[in-house]
Design an enzyme around this catalytic site. Structure first.
Site, PDB file in Angstrom:
ATOM      1  CG  ASP A 192      10.881  -1.067 -11.532  1.00 27.16           C
ATOM      2  OD1 ASP A 192      10.725  -1.924 -12.416  1.00 27.16           O
ATOM      3  OD2 ASP A 192      10.096  -0.134 -11.367  1.00 27.16           O
ATOM      4  CG  HIS A 226      11.766  -4.097 -14.990  1.00 31.40           C
ATOM      5  ND1 HIS A 226      10.877  -3.103 -15.273  1.00 31.40           N
ATOM      6  CD2 HIS A 226      12.291  -4.466 -16.181  1.00 31.40           C
ATOM      7  CE1 HIS A 226      10.862  -2.871 -16.581  1.00 31.40           C
ATOM      8  NE2 HIS A 226      11.711  -3.688 -17.161  1.00 31.40           N
ATOM      9  CG  HIS A 260       6.053  -4.441 -13.945  1.00 29.21           C
ATOM     10  ND1 HIS A 260       6.905  -5.355 -14.513  1.00 29.21           N
ATOM     11  CD2 HIS A 260       6.809  -3.350 -13.664  1.00 29.21           C
ATOM     12  CE1 HIS A 260       8.116  -4.832 -14.583  1.00 29.21           C
ATOM     13  NE2 HIS A 260       8.081  -3.623 -14.072  1.00 29.21           N
ATOM     14  CG  ASP A 310       5.259   0.329 -13.067  1.00 25.06           C
ATOM     15  OD1 ASP A 310       6.064   1.159 -12.603  1.00 25.06           O
ATOM     16  OD2 ASP A 310       5.470  -0.292 -14.127  1.00 25.06           O
ATOM     17  CG  HIS A 325       7.375   9.359 -18.199  1.00 23.50           C
ATOM     18  ND1 HIS A 325       8.745   9.336 -17.993  1.00 23.50           N
ATOM     19  CD2 HIS A 325       6.959   8.078 -18.107  1.00 23.50           C
ATOM     20  CE1 HIS A 325       9.130   8.083 -17.798  1.00 23.50           C
ATOM     21  NE2 HIS A 325       8.074   7.291 -17.847  1.00 23.50           N
TER      22      HIS A 325
HETATM   23 ZN   LIG Z   1       9.474  -2.040 -13.984  1.00 24.79          ZN
END
Ligand SMILES: [Zn+2]
Length: 432
Positions: free
Chosen positions: A157, A184, A237, A310, A314
């Site tokens: 991912d 992903h 996702h 998900d 950050h």
């Molecule tokens: Zn991803």
């Protein structure tokens, strides 16, 4: 940790949702001092040995399970670590999470899998491990040893395993150990430098476009490999209407394919991007309004069976650089209940029990775990939710170390108020 005498817990009135048994009824829930669900006793324990959680409008489900989180541990612990990420997840109603292996170094060794699995935190961590060595996409990771160490699934991912011959080996070996591959699904050759779907903000600011084919063609290729290898495939996702259609066909064909819908892809479209704000940049990007509708329909008709956040923290400085420079990803643990209940149950009419299945039973099945339940005698593992509570997302109050959410400053309806796990009630916002 304080050495507290264990107390019993009584929730005298709540809507009890237990997707394992199909139970959906108003009632009382009692947890004894040993942490087991039990019938409400005729004579309650003394007040000093009992916590009573009595509020109107509560919903109780087994603890939620998020199959897709990034806790950045090791490697970027200024953004999140096992402790802060788990606190955020618990605040959001989760008792179990599956961590993604795009750490630094990547989680491609048994030692790193064990490190994640044994972290002492507010939720149970079930680590995934890399599909390929170093997440480089070239050589299959040591799947058998990683599984032995506790990896519940394999994924690169952050990137897909783009070489179909490598993915075939990964899926063949994962199938042998009975574990799913999570992908992903974004083809790098089709994404190129794209960061956003076509929308007014992209036009205004001249951002490079991420075409839907980058996801759709990846999904198509992954499904072909699922058919060829028989390995359970989980598509992470999903964001495009055509991807949903492909998953629907694959499941009708009887292939072991599951698809994941995130709160942000269910709630927001590219045209909602308010301006040059890095907190709206994620991978895959937000779709068109038609994509959002197709994802919601896919959840309602049982094509997309799993909700996952998900959760991708950050550090604030990196996201403050603006949309073009910011890294991909948003946090989601603490807003997931409010967003998904509001969009799917309140707006789309999803049955609350089906909503609970998408956060509890289907995710646990994917990870190969028995799901927690509200049945008497079971160890209590609970999410205590207030779906009608309105609250404004103040990023300074979140447990996550990061603040990168498009819901910052917005008012949401619905949230988790407490979790219960391993004999402990965790209710950070309540005075009991
Ligand atoms: Zn991803």
């Amino acid at each position: 940790m304080k050495n507290e005498t264990p107390k019993a817990l009584l929730i005298p009135r709540a809507r009890l949702l237990d997707p394992s048994t199909g139970r959906d009824e108003e009632g009382a829930l009692f947890v004894d001092a040993q942490g087991r669900i039990a019938p409400v006793p005729a004579k309650l324990p003394a007040a000093s040995r009992l916590t009573v959680l009595d509020r109107p409008g509560l919903v109780v489900t087994p603890g939620l399970c998020d199959v897709h989180v990034h806790f950045r541990d090791p490697g970027a612990t200024e953004a999140e670590d096992f402790v802060s990420g788990s606190a955020a997840a618990a605040n959001g109603g989760f008792t179990r999470v599956a961590t993604m292996p795009n750490t630094l170094p990547p989680t491609d060794t048994p030692a790193l899998v064990r490190r994640a699995r044994t972290a002492q935190t507010a939720v149970a961590i079930f680590p995934t491990a890399c599909a390929t060595v170093g997440r480089a996409g070239k050589t299959c990771a040591p799947i058998e040893a990683l599984e032995e160490a506790g990896a519940v699934a394999f994924s690169d991912d952050g990137a897909m395993v783009a070489d179909p011959e490598v993915m075939r080996v990964v899926m063949t070996r994962a199938r042998k150990v009975g574990r799913p591959v999570m992908d992903h699904a974004v083809r790098p050759d089709l994404q190129q430098n794209g960061i956003v779907r076509a929308c007014p903000a992209a036009e205004t600011f001249g951002w490079p476009i991420f075409p839907p084919e980058a996801e759709v063609e990846a999904v198509r290729g992954d499904i072909a490999l699922c058919r060829a290898t028989g390995c359970a495939l989980h598509l992470q996702h999903l964001s495009c209407a055509e991807s949903v259609a492909l998953v629907r066909e694959a499941r009708a064909e009887g292939l072991p394919v599951t698809g994941e819908a995130t709160p942000h892809h269910l709630a927001l479209a590219a045209e909602d991007i308010p301006g040059n704000d890095g907190n709206w940049r994620m991978n895959p990007p937000l779709g068109t309004r038609a994509d959002v509708e197709a994802l919601r329909q896919g959840v309602l008709d049982g094509t997309l069976t799993i909700f996952a956040t998900d959760h991708a923290p950050h550090a604030p400085a990196t996201k403050a650089k603006g949309f073009l420079q910011a890294p991909f990803g948003i946090i989601g643990a603490e807003t997931a209940v409010g967003v998904t209940w509001d969009v799917m149950v309140r707006q789309c009419g999803m049955a609350p029990l089906a909503w609970a299945a998408a956060w509890v039973t289907a995710p646990n099945t994917l990870l190969g775990l028995p799901a927690p339940t509200l049945e008497p005698g079971a160890p209590a593992e609970l999410a205590i939710l207030a779906p009608n509570d309105e609250w404004t997302v103040d990023v300074r109050l979140l447990a996550s170390k990061s603040q990168n959410t498009p819901w910052a400053g917005r008012t949401l309806r619905g949230r988790a108020v407490a979790t219960y796990r391993r004999g402990r009630l965790r209710a950070p916002g309540l005075t009991l």
